[in-house]
Design a protein around this motif. Sequence first.
Motif, mmCIF file in Angstrom:
data_model
loop_
_atom_site.group_PDB
_atom_site.id
_atom_site.type_symbol
_atom_site.label_atom_id
_atom_site.label_comp_id
_atom_site.label_asym_id
_atom_site.label_seq_id
_atom_site.Cartn_x
_atom_site.Cartn_y
_atom_site.Cartn_z
ATOM 1 N N ARG A 54 41.080 38.591 44.210
ATOM 2 C CA ARG A 54 41.827 39.332 43.171
ATOM 3 C C ARG A 54 43.309 38.981 43.213
ATOM 4 N NH1 ARG A 54 38.270 43.522 44.886
ATOM 5 N NH2 ARG A 54 39.910 44.403 46.146
ATOM 6 N N LEU A 55 43.866 38.816 44.395
ATOM 7 C CA LEU A 55 45.269 38.432 44.518
ATOM 8 C C LEU A 55 45.496 37.043 43.926
ATOM 9 C CD1 LEU A 55 48.108 39.006 45.486
ATOM 10 C CD2 LEU A 55 47.439 38.192 47.750
ATOM 11 N N ARG A 56 44.607 36.100 44.201
ATOM 12 C CA ARG A 56 44.721 34.755 43.631
ATOM 13 C C ARG A 56 44.671 34.824 42.105
ATOM 14 N NH1 ARG A 56 47.356 30.843 43.120
ATOM 15 N NH2 ARG A 56 47.669 31.032 45.332
ATOM 16 N N ASP A 60 47.604 33.640 39.635
ATOM 17 C CA ASP A 60 47.332 32.680 38.561
ATOM 18 C C ASP A 60 47.772 33.227 37.205
ATOM 19 O OD1 ASP A 60 46.305 30.894 40.413
ATOM 20 O OD2 ASP A 60 44.197 31.350 39.944
ATOM 21 N N ASP A 61 47.483 34.499 36.956
ATOM 22 C CA ASP A 61 47.910 35.123 35.695
ATOM 23 C C ASP A 61 49.430 35.145 35.582
ATOM 24 O OD1 ASP A 61 45.274 35.556 34.990
ATOM 25 O OD2 ASP A 61 45.302 37.705 35.474
ATOM 26 N N ALA A 62 50.102 35.520 36.681
ATOM 27 C CA ALA A 62 51.569 35.592 36.660
ATOM 28 C C ALA A 62 52.179 34.211 36.454
ATOM 29 C CB ALA A 62 52.087 36.214 37.960
ATOM 30 N N GLU A 63 51.620 33.189 37.124
ATOM 31 C CA GLU A 63 52.131 31.832 36.950
ATOM 32 C C GLU A 63 51.858 31.325 35.533
ATOM 33 O OE1 GLU A 63 50.515 29.496 40.173
ATOM 34 O OE2 GLU A 63 52.266 29.936 41.415
ATOM 35 N N GLY A 64 50.738 31.729 34.954
ATOM 36 C CA GLY A 64 50.454 31.353 33.582
ATOM 37 C C GLY A 64 51.454 31.944 32.608
ATOM 38 N N GLU A 65 51.917 33.143 32.914
ATOM 39 C CA GLU A 65 52.875 33.829 32.038
ATOM 40 C C GLU A 65 54.321 33.428 32.325
ATOM 41 O OE1 GLU A 65 54.226 38.408 30.959
ATOM 42 O OE2 GLU A 65 52.211 38.031 31.754
#
Length: 92
Positions: A54-56, A60-65
């Motif tokens: 879940r942390l990964r 990934d979501d934060a880096e995508g944004e």
Amino acid sequence: MVTTPEPAPGEGPVRPVSVSLHEGTIAALKARTGKRGMSAYVEALIQRQLERDRLRELIDDAEGEHGPVDQAAVEAKRAILRGGTAGSVDAA
């Protein structure tokens, strides 16, 4: 009709499942936990891995944004957490 939510990891009734492990893994697990502690140990390992997954996904979501993480900033924070100062080099 009311539906109940699925239990979160670590919640709900306990039930047996079958998994396949290598003999060496089983021997190491028994040596560490004893025969009766295996289930609790495996449960804790699975919960920890689910948290990491879940942390990964969150990273990934934060880096995508927001774009990739600045590795220099990460290393500076690590130095602070290790008791050094930003920009210091570990002796080890």
